[in-house]
Design an enzyme around this catalytic site. Sequence first.
Site: not given
Ligand SMILES: *Cc1c(COP(=O)(O)O)cnc(C)c1O
Length: 482
Positions: A80, A132-133, A223, A266, A389, A455
């Site tokens: 932990y 980003f969303t 980001d 990613k 998108r 979405f």
């Molecule tokens: C996917 C993504 C996020 C969010 O990440 P999650 O792991 O899906 O929560 C934030 N910013 C960008 C540019 C992304 O491609």
Amino acid sequence: MANIKFYSGEQVPLEMHKVRIVQKLNLPPIERRLAALDEAGNNTFLLKNADIYLDMLTDSGVNAMSDKQLAAMMESDDSYAGSATFTKLETKIRDIFGMDYFLPVHQGRAAENVLARVFCRPGSVVPMNYHFTTTKAHITVNGGAVEELIIDAGLEVTSDLPFKGDMDIAKLEASITRHGAANIAFVRVETGTNLIGGQPHSLENLRQVSKVCKQHGVLLVLDASLLADNLYFIKTREQACKGMSVREITRAIADLCDIVYFSARKLGCARGGGICTRSRDLYMKMRELVTLFEGFLTYGGMSVREIEAIAVGLEETMDEDMISQGPQFIKFMVDELNRKGVPVITPPGGLGCHLDALRFIPHVPQTQYPAGALASALFLVSGVRGMERGSVSEQRDDQGNEVYSNMELLRLAVPRRVFTLSQLKYAVDRIVWLHENRDLIGGLRFVEEPKMLRFFFGKLVATSDWQHKLLAKFRADLGDSL
Ligand SMILES: *Cc1c(COP(=O)(O)O)cnc(C)c1O
């Protein structure tokens, strides 16, 4: 990928890895695919994997892992607090980004939750190249507003501009002056800009952004979720960086920023996320929210196995062979489609191939969600699942009016090291057929519309019987083919 010339003169991307584990795929007949679309309310997020042949929804959490990642997962240290696995990742972050403080979170949006809660308050503004969303949702839910300062050319769908993700520096200065530095929560640069087609920014542009931020005393947040692709484009498209290694470029990027956060779904080809900084002060401001929302500071909601995989995955991201696979496969697909007259976003970016629905089906108005309709039509004729998108991915304003997006794109993600060239050729073939039969495609309308992030679970129906007509034409042209 390594520089290998074909004697034949043909230029196709050549994999610098081999496949050692496979997963069987299904391709149900078109009649079943229509029924599946019905059940899913024409929302590709709601389709079941059993009905899908090529899953090009996203690159999130579905990139192929390496043998070394899998091996590392087996020796993870499950405790932990004080896990040796966490120390490994923290050390790797320090090594790659030169940042001493690392906060683990369960995925990218969790990092955004922490950042927005700490830095945004009602009235604050977050200038950025593009939203980003999930980023925008977290900022607005905390009372902040997003200001998009991408260069004008970034929104032109076809172009040969190498860095369409750059921020407009004059607009950034004007924005800070207009709102006052005290009201700027932070400036955010999204590397590899997701929603405008995986288009990169240059290192030079980030330098200028950083300079403006320093002059005004505002934080610069990166980001870095799509960093791998952006690194490849800086390395191959930015003249001044030709002589730099991928590691040197990464370090140069991080040195310009106060905070770097990422989705490890990613970046690093695993599942998780993190926030990195050099500043103890910033770290202390964010730390307790991690323990509140994510978990203890040595796992942050992630499994230790994933943490091991991220540490190895980040190191593998420093390998040019590794980061070029995605962009080169995407370039192959974009070039093939472009040659056949299918409207795609150019130049090819990272993340995936993006079809431009506004030009693909100009007869479908934005009120009928052309990108959503194209996603539905392509799944029907191919079993290929893409992601809308466009305006479905936006949310209504405070008065309940539709906010139409700048672009209506169907994103066909190419997860890293997952698909073969023949699978991409199949997708291209069906897209070309669909383009030739585009007049048959009609629109969609909502029958279930959630308020937030609609979405993900919204349901839509076709505005006419166009899907049945498309199916009949498919049968007429392709006989009993799946
Ligand atoms: C996917 C993504 C996020 C969010 O990440 P999650 O792991 O899906 O929560 C934030 N910013 C960008 C540019 C992304 O491609």
